[in-house]
Design a protein around this motif. Structure first.
Motif, PDB file in Angstrom:
ATOM      1  N   ARG A  18      47.853  93.025   3.798  1.00 33.55           N
ATOM      2  CA  ARG A  18      47.455  94.148   4.647  1.00 33.55           C
ATOM      3  C   ARG A  18      48.291  95.409   4.433  1.00 33.55           C
ATOM      4  O   ARG A  18      47.753  96.493   4.308  1.00 33.55           O
ATOM      5  N   PHE A  19      49.598  95.283   4.410  1.00 31.48           N
ATOM      6  CA  PHE A  19      50.459  96.465   4.422  1.00 31.48           C
ATOM      7  C   PHE A  19      51.090  96.790   3.077  1.00 31.48           C
ATOM      8  O   PHE A  19      52.005  97.609   3.004  1.00 31.48           O
ATOM      9  N   ALA A  33      53.359 100.345  -2.745  1.00 33.34           N
ATOM     10  CA  ALA A  33      53.318 101.322  -1.659  1.00 33.34           C
ATOM     11  C   ALA A  33      53.059 100.637  -0.326  1.00 33.34           C
ATOM     12  O   ALA A  33      52.373  99.611  -0.256  1.00 33.34           O
ATOM     13  N   HIS A  34      53.613 101.231   0.722  1.00 33.67           N
ATOM     14  CA  HIS A  34      53.332 100.768   2.083  1.00 33.67           C
ATOM     15  C   HIS A  34      51.948 101.254   2.494  1.00 33.67           C
ATOM     16  O   HIS A  34      51.567 102.392   2.214  1.00 33.67           O
ATOM     17  N   VAL A  35      51.183 100.385   3.154  1.00 36.49           N
ATOM     18  CA  VAL A  35      49.837 100.719   3.641  1.00 36.49           C
ATOM     19  C   VAL A  35      49.878 100.745   5.166  1.00 36.49           C
ATOM     20  O   VAL A  35      49.921  99.692   5.805  1.00 36.49           O
ATOM     21  N   ALA A  36      49.878 101.925   5.744  1.00 35.25           N
ATOM     22  CA  ALA A  36      49.948 102.050   7.204  1.00 35.25           C
ATOM     23  C   ALA A  36      48.541 101.960   7.786  1.00 35.25           C
ATOM     24  O   ALA A  36      48.004 102.925   8.347  1.00 35.25           O
ATOM     25  N   ASN A  37      47.948 100.778   7.646  1.00 37.75           N
ATOM     26  CA  ASN A  37      46.586 100.565   8.127  1.00 37.75           C
ATOM     27  C   ASN A  37      46.386  99.070   8.332  1.00 37.75           C
ATOM     28  O   ASN A  37      46.411  98.307   7.372  1.00 37.75           O
ATOM     29  N   SER A  38      46.194  98.671   9.585  1.00 40.57           N
ATOM     30  CA  SER A  38      46.058  97.248   9.894  1.00 40.57           C
ATOM     31  C   SER A  38      44.616  96.763   9.826  1.00 40.57           C
ATOM     32  O   SER A  38      44.352  95.577   9.999  1.00 40.57           O
ATOM     33  N   GLY A  39      43.669  97.678   9.560  1.00 42.35           N
ATOM     34  CA  GLY A  39      42.268  97.295   9.494  1.00 42.35           C
ATOM     35  C   GLY A  39      41.903  96.659   8.169  1.00 42.35           C
ATOM     36  O   GLY A  39      42.754  96.468   7.281  1.00 42.35           O
ATOM     37  N   SER A  40      40.630  96.371   8.000  1.00 38.51           N
ATOM     38  CA  SER A  40      40.180  95.737   6.764  1.00 38.51           C
ATOM     39  C   SER A  40      40.069  96.739   5.621  1.00 38.51           C
ATOM     40  O   SER A  40      40.043  96.360   4.451  1.00 38.51           O
ATOM     41  N   MET A  41      39.973  98.038   5.951  1.00 41.98           N
ATOM     42  CA  MET A  41      39.744  99.099   4.962  1.00 41.98           C
ATOM     43  C   MET A  41      38.511  98.780   4.132  1.00 41.98           C
ATOM     44  O   MET A  41      38.480  98.954   2.920  1.00 41.98           O
ATOM     45  N   LEU A  42      37.477  98.321   4.804  1.00 48.86           N
ATOM     46  CA  LEU A  42      36.228  97.943   4.166  1.00 48.86           C
ATOM     47  C   LEU A  42      35.682  99.103   3.329  1.00 48.86           C
ATOM     48  O   LEU A  42      35.509 100.217   3.819  1.00 48.86           O
ATOM     49  N   GLY A  43      35.439  98.827   2.055  1.00 52.79           N
ATOM     50  CA  GLY A  43      34.897  99.829   1.154  1.00 52.79           C
ATOM     51  C   GLY A  43      35.907 100.808   0.594  1.00 52.79           C
ATOM     52  O   GLY A  43      35.536 101.711  -0.166  1.00 52.79           O
ATOM     53  N   LEU A  76      37.438 112.254  -0.359  1.00 57.07           N
ATOM     54  CA  LEU A  76      38.771 111.796   0.021  1.00 57.07           C
ATOM     55  C   LEU A  76      38.758 111.255   1.448  1.00 57.07           C
ATOM     56  O   LEU A  76      38.152 111.856   2.352  1.00 57.07           O
ATOM     57  N   VAL A  77      39.429 110.116   1.636  1.00 57.23           N
ATOM     58  CA  VAL A  77      39.508 109.459   2.937  1.00 57.23           C
ATOM     59  C   VAL A  77      40.981 109.269   3.292  1.00 57.23           C
ATOM     60  O   VAL A  77      41.759 108.761   2.475  1.00 57.23           O
ATOM     61  N   GLY A  78      41.363 109.662   4.490  1.00 53.84           N
ATOM     62  CA  GLY A  78      42.732 109.455   4.956  1.00 53.84           C
ATOM     63  C   GLY A  78      42.885 108.059   5.512  1.00 53.84           C
ATOM     64  O   GLY A  78      42.210 107.696   6.478  1.00 53.84           O
ATOM     65  N   ILE A  79      43.779 107.259   4.908  1.00 56.02           N
ATOM     66  CA  ILE A  79      43.883 105.858   5.331  1.00 56.02           C
ATOM     67  C   ILE A  79      45.151 105.551   6.132  1.00 56.02           C
ATOM     68  O   ILE A  79      45.295 104.442   6.645  1.00 56.02           O
ATOM     69  N   ASP A  80      46.055 106.513   6.259  1.00 55.28           N
ATOM     70  CA  ASP A  80      47.311 106.282   6.977  1.00 55.28           C
ATOM     71  C   ASP A  80      47.075 106.490   8.474  1.00 55.28           C
ATOM     72  O   ASP A  80      47.093 107.615   8.970  1.00 55.28           O
ATOM     73  N   THR A  81      46.856 105.396   9.195  1.00 57.61           N
ATOM     74  CA  THR A  81      46.579 105.516  10.631  1.00 57.61           C
ATOM     75  C   THR A  81      47.787 106.001  11.410  1.00 57.61           C
ATOM     76  O   THR A  81      47.648 106.482  12.532  1.00 57.61           O
ATOM     77  N   ASP A 150      36.529  98.694  11.775  1.00 58.26           N
ATOM     78  CA  ASP A 150      36.205  98.055  10.497  1.00 58.26           C
ATOM     79  C   ASP A 150      36.659  96.603  10.469  1.00 58.26           C
ATOM     80  O   ASP A 150      36.528  95.924   9.455  1.00 58.26           O
ATOM     81  N   ALA A 151      37.183  96.128  11.607  1.00 56.30           N
ATOM     82  CA  ALA A 151      37.603  94.734  11.767  1.00 56.30           C
ATOM     83  C   ALA A 151      37.680  94.446  13.265  1.00 56.30           C
ATOM     84  O   ALA A 151      37.699  95.376  14.081  1.00 56.30           O
ATOM     85  N   VAL A 152      37.715  93.193  13.623  1.00 58.51           N
ATOM     86  CA  VAL A 152      37.836  92.827  15.041  1.00 58.51           C
ATOM     87  C   VAL A 152      39.154  93.379  15.587  1.00 58.51           C
ATOM     88  O   VAL A 152      40.209  93.252  14.964  1.00 58.51           O
ATOM     89  N   THR A 153      39.091  94.023  16.761  1.00 60.21           N
ATOM     90  CA  THR A 153      40.279  94.631  17.341  1.00 60.21           C
ATOM     91  C   THR A 153      40.383  94.317  18.831  1.00 60.21           C
ATOM     92  O   THR A 153      39.856  95.057  19.676  1.00 60.21           O
ATOM     93  N   ALA A 154      41.063  93.242  19.141  1.00 56.92           N
ATOM     94  CA  ALA A 154      41.282  92.887  20.543  1.00 56.92           C
ATOM     95  C   ALA A 154      42.129  93.962  21.230  1.00 56.92           C
ATOM     96  O   ALA A 154      41.933  94.271  22.414  1.00 56.92           O
ATOM     97  N   ARG A 155      43.054  94.544  20.490  1.00 56.51           N
ATOM     98  CA  ARG A 155      43.907  95.605  21.034  1.00 56.51           C
ATOM     99  C   ARG A 155      43.066  96.818  21.431  1.00 56.51           C
ATOM    100  O   ARG A 155      43.306  97.445  22.459  1.00 56.51           O
ATOM    101  N   GLY A 156      42.075  97.141  20.597  1.00 57.01           N
ATOM    102  CA  GLY A 156      41.210  98.267  20.913  1.00 57.01           C
ATOM    103  C   GLY A 156      40.404  98.050  22.175  1.00 57.01           C
ATOM    104  O   GLY A 156      40.234  98.962  22.997  1.00 57.01           O
ATOM    105  N   ALA A 157      39.910  96.827  22.360  1.00 55.09           N
ATOM    106  CA  ALA A 157      39.164  96.506  23.576  1.00 55.09           C
ATOM    107  C   ALA A 157      40.065  96.596  24.807  1.00 55.09           C
ATOM    108  O   ALA A 157      39.653  97.063  25.874  1.00 55.09           O
ATOM    109  N   LYS A 158      41.310  96.157  24.657  1.00 56.95           N
ATOM    110  CA  LYS A 158      42.271  96.239  25.753  1.00 56.95           C
ATOM    111  C   LYS A 158      42.512  97.698  26.154  1.00 56.95           C
ATOM    112  O   LYS A 158      42.558  98.027  27.343  1.00 56.95           O
ATOM    113  N   HIS A 159      42.642  98.568  25.176  1.00 60.16           N
ATOM    114  CA  HIS A 159      42.855  99.985  25.472  1.00 60.16           C
ATOM    115  C   HIS A 159      41.683 100.569  26.257  1.00 60.16           C
ATOM    116  O   HIS A 159      41.881 101.371  27.177  1.00 60.16           O
TER     117      HIS A 159
END
Length: 229
Positions: A18-19, A33-43, A76-81, A150-159
């Motif tokens: 992931r990272f 490189a460090h990947v500051a993105n916990s999602g799937s980065m689908l596509g 171009l897509v920004g992937i650093d959340t 782009d992936a299941v996010t229990a944290r997002g639902a909590k927010h």
């Protein structure tokens, strides 16, 4: 938001754990490189994709390189959340988010809910406090349509539940989706990826949580929210 250092182009070799991402710079050097993105980065994590990295001179960092952008079909897509809150905060202070103008102060990472911290708390005299949660949007599976998550996010639902509780307590609450790609003019919840999140979003909206999608222009120089979104 401007990148503090010039970005270095290269090609993605692979993303893993992931990272982490192995990349080959244009001069032939291979770096991790460090990947500051916990999602799937689908596509977005296809080997061979054009990528842009930032190098840090901080000796305390385990990895000197950070993956910032990826090019997909010429876009171009920004992937650093980790940059999302900074991008949005700068835009709010500059008055570039019309729905969030008129507040005197902006505080970051304020404790609220159940052992949580809201991304931003806006306050102004004579106005209820405004709790703002920011989500970075990078997924697009259909032309012109940006999606989250782009992936299941229990944290997002909590927010979402915590924002709804703030509305119930008399505050204002906003879920701001930052679309970090320039090829989309619509936004949807990816209910097929996370139906629980989709249900939580519908419940939160019914409770008075505002859903705001804003678009950003992404370049190797920086990422700026469009003034005409």
């Amino acid at each position: 938001m401007l990148f503090p250092v010039p970005l270095v182009p290269g090609r993605l070799v692979r993303r893993y754990k992931r990272f982490l991402a192995d990349c080959r710079l244009d001069d032939g050097e291979e770096v991790t490189a460090h990947v500051a993105n916990s999602g799937s980065m689908l596509g977005l994590a296809t080997p061979g994709a054009r990528v842009y990295l930032a190098r840090s001179n901080d000796p305390k960092r385990k990895l000197a390189w950070s993956w910032q952008l990826v090019e997909v079909d010429g876009v171009l897509v920004g992937i650093d959340t980790g940059l999302s809150n900074r991008i949005v905060a700068e835009a709010i202070v500059a008055g570039q988010v019309p729905a969030l103008v008129g507040y005197g102060t902006l505080r970051r990472e304020v404790a609220y809910g159940t052992r949580s911290r809201v991304d931003m708390l806006l306050e102004g005299e004579g106005r209820p406090p405004c709790y703002v949660e920011v989500k970075s949007v990078t997924l697009s599976r259909r032309s012109g349509v940006a999606e989250f998550p782009d992936a299941v996010t229990a944290r997002g639902a909590k927010h979402l539940g915590e924002l709804a509780a703030m509305v119930g307590a008399g505050a204002r609450a906003v879920l701001l989706y930052l679309i970090q790609r320039g090829d989309c003019d619509r936004f949807e919840i990816a209910a097929d990826i996370d139906p629980v999140y989709a249900e939580a979003a519908a419940t939160a909206r019914a409770a008075g949580v505002e859903m705001l999608a804003v678009h950003a222009d992404v370049t190797p120089r920086g990422i700026e929210i469009r003034s005409d979104f």
